[in-house]
Scaffold this active site. Structure first.
Site: not given
Length: 600
Positions: A385-387
């Site tokens: 999971f990024e951003g």
């Protein structure tokens, strides 16, 4: 992980003054001067200052020959304090002269309303004053002065507390009710009731001093699995230290947390661009070399940001010439597994934002990820999971008890998947430094708001799933400078960055500087170092020579440079890279160096 170009993260910890107000009530007549060495003529005698941050200087001074100078660093605001005996139901005036930006003078333990005075900017000597009244049972208060995080050195001189003197401070009684919480394989949480008159507590393990805290909780870390430990605590104040409490014994958990226990002692993890193309070219599953022990399929992505509905399919032939047929892809996965390799579905990436905002999204996530795992016969899940996938709502300040829906639902979803597939389920995570190590300085939006709510947002997920976690491989790239446990900033691209960032994961750290909220270190076999495979793969590429220096330092305590680790982590699991495709593009430099490295 970026499909096309590196994502550079800007570390922005906003310093705000919201809700702070200058308190300058008129001074009142008092009986006597109670502050000891308020002019710092005797150096720091009588003052308890943060180690290494304060000293007595001969210039600038307001009066006499010396003054205090203290320098904030990282999560240390350069605080100096002194406990003073006072009388109940009495009025006192605290005052002092300061120079610098964001300088505070205050008092705690009044029994009524604690308070402070402060100045945003004082280029020359500026007087701060605070008047307070003690409570019916108050016999001592603590005076303090400090600066603010990230600001230059400040000076203080002629600190004074005027009012009626109190009876001598008595040494506090020994604490009672010391309790050990549920241990992990490497840590034991401790708690005890507050002791009247105590200003700090000393924690002992088998008779040796382990640490000190001003609160009534402490987590002992760096312990060995399946081992019994004895703990005691004592109370202290300006009069001295109490006797130790009755000992409590706790046995750490066995080191079998997480699935994938049949991974090799040294594992190489890589991401395979299976669903998209970029400049690195497409690599068939059957063509992945045997060097790779864990192969993460990049990526499973949601149908929309908040749907929780994760989909995965092979790259279209028009986009990826040479892509194999689905049946051949699945057969190659089985062949890898027969050779002892693990193949996981990686969820997220830079473009795959996933926000499980509702229970419905959580349940859809569980069912859709299960469908992918079942269809391709996979070994588990990688969370990338990024951003803006994870962020903390205002008021969510304790990583041990998260309240933000996107965090709570993710934890619940992963636990459900783990329960469904059992002990052999492999769980890995690939957060960015912004979401993990930055938590040493900042957590969420902060106590006053204004900070990036994503700061440290992976910490509650890692902590809640630590007993299910096979590997954590933080992306030590595409990162701004990050502060290590030495309170110095470290920049990507060399051995120093990987040493400092990995040592934080293995040692543990107080979240946002709060020693009562300590993130316990992970086991070394749960940790791998994440790096880009080539200069094209991401910002912060590290040469093989520097990678080897980092491994030497972490596993052998050799070639460490200026950063000194808090242990020798001989069972560190290995390395992760973005990506297998980029390593192939770079003539397999990354994996060949891993294979050639002498671990012991």
């Amino acid at each position: 992980m970026d499909r096309t170009r590196p994502l550079t993260l800007l570390l922005v910890g906003a310093l705000t003054a919201g809700g702070l107000a200058t308190l300058t009530p008129a001074a009142q007549a008092a009986d006597s001067e109670l502050a000891r060495n308020g002019g710092f003529e005797a150096g720091l005698d009588g003052w308890n200052c943060t180690a290494g941050s304060a000293t007595a200087v001969t210039t600038p001074v307001r009066s006499g020959t010396k003054a205090l100078q203290a320098t904030p660093a990282g999560n240390d605001n350069a605080k100096c304090s002194q406990t003073v005996t006072v009388k109940p139901n009495s009025t006192y005036t605290l005052s002092g002269w300061v120079r610098g930006s964001y300088v505070y003078l205050g008092v705690t333990g009044t029994g009524t309303t604690d308070g402070y005075a402060w100045t945003q900017s004082a280029p020359d000597w500026h007087k701060l004053t605070k008047t307070f009244t003690t409570g019916a049972n108050t016999t001592s208060v603590t005076l303090y002065t400090h600066g603010w995080y990230g600001t230059p050195a400040y000076q203080a001189d002629d600190l004074s507390l005027l009012g009626p003197g109190g009876d001598p401070v008595q040494t506090p009684a020994a604490p009672t009710g010391l309790t050990a919480g549920t241990p992990t394989a490497t840590s034991v949480p401790l708690s005890w009731p507050a002791v009247t008159g105590a200003t700090s507590y000393n924690i002992y393990r088998s008779g040796s001093l382990l640490g000190t805290t001003t609160g009534t909780q402490y987590t002992a870390t760096g312990l060995s699995p399946s081992t019994a430990y004895s703990f005691q605590v004592s109370a202290a104040n300006s009069a001295g230290e109490s006797a130790k409490s009755v000992a409590v014994t706790a046995t750490t958990a066995t080191a079998n947390g997480g699935g994938g226990g049949d991974l090799p002692a040294r594992a190489l993890v890589g991401y395979l661009h299976a669903s998209f193309a970029n400049g690195s070219g497409y690599t068939r599953m059957a063509d992945v070399p045997d060097s790779w022990d864990v192969i993460n399929l990049a990526f499973g992505e949601p149908t929309s940001v908040t749907s929780g509905d994760i989909r995965f399919s092979l790259c279209p032939a028009a986009e990826c010439p040479g892509v194999e047929a689905p049946a051949d892809f699945k057969a190659a996965i089985k062949a890898k597994q027969a050779a002892g390799k693990k193949v996981l579905i990686s969820i997220g990436g830079q473009n795959g934002q996933v926000q499980l905002t509702t229970p419905a999204a959580r349940d859809t996530f569980i069912s859709s990820v299960s469908k992918i795992i079942d269809e391709y016969g996979l070994d588990g899940l990688d969370i990338d999971f990024e951003g803006h996938s994870l962020s903390l709502q205002t008021g969510d300040t304790d990583f041990r008890n998260p309240t933000s829906p996107v965090v709570v639902h993710l934890i619940q979803a992963v636990k459900a998947l783990k329960a469904k597939y059992g002990a052999k389920f492999v769980l890995t995570m690939a957060p960015e430094t912004f979401f993990v190590q930055l938590g040493y300085q900042y957590y969420g939006s902060g106590p006053w708001g204004g900070q990036d709510p994503r700061a440290g947002a992976y910490l509650p997920v890692i902590h809640a799933l630590r007993d299910d976690l096979t590997l954590l491989h933080v992306q030590d790239y595409n990162s701004g400078p990050i502060m290590g446990l030495d309170n110095q900033y470290h920049s990507m691209g060399g051995a120093d960055f990987h040493i400092a960032m990995t040592d934080m994961l293995l040692t543990g750290f107080p979240v946002a500087g709060n020693t009562e909220r300590f993130f316990p270190g992970l086991r070394p076999d749960q940790v791998a170092i994440g790096l880009p495979a080539s200069t094209q793969a991401g910002n912060g590429h590290t040469s093989p020579a520097e990678v080897n220096k980092a491994l030497d330092c972490l596993t052998k305590k050799q070639n460490c440079g200026t950063y000194q680790t808090h242990g020798t982590w001989s069972s560190l699991r290995g390395l992760m890279t973005w990506s297998i495709n980029w390593d192939r593009f770079n003539n397999w430099e990354f994996s060949r160096n891993f294979d050639a490295y002498t671990w012991n």
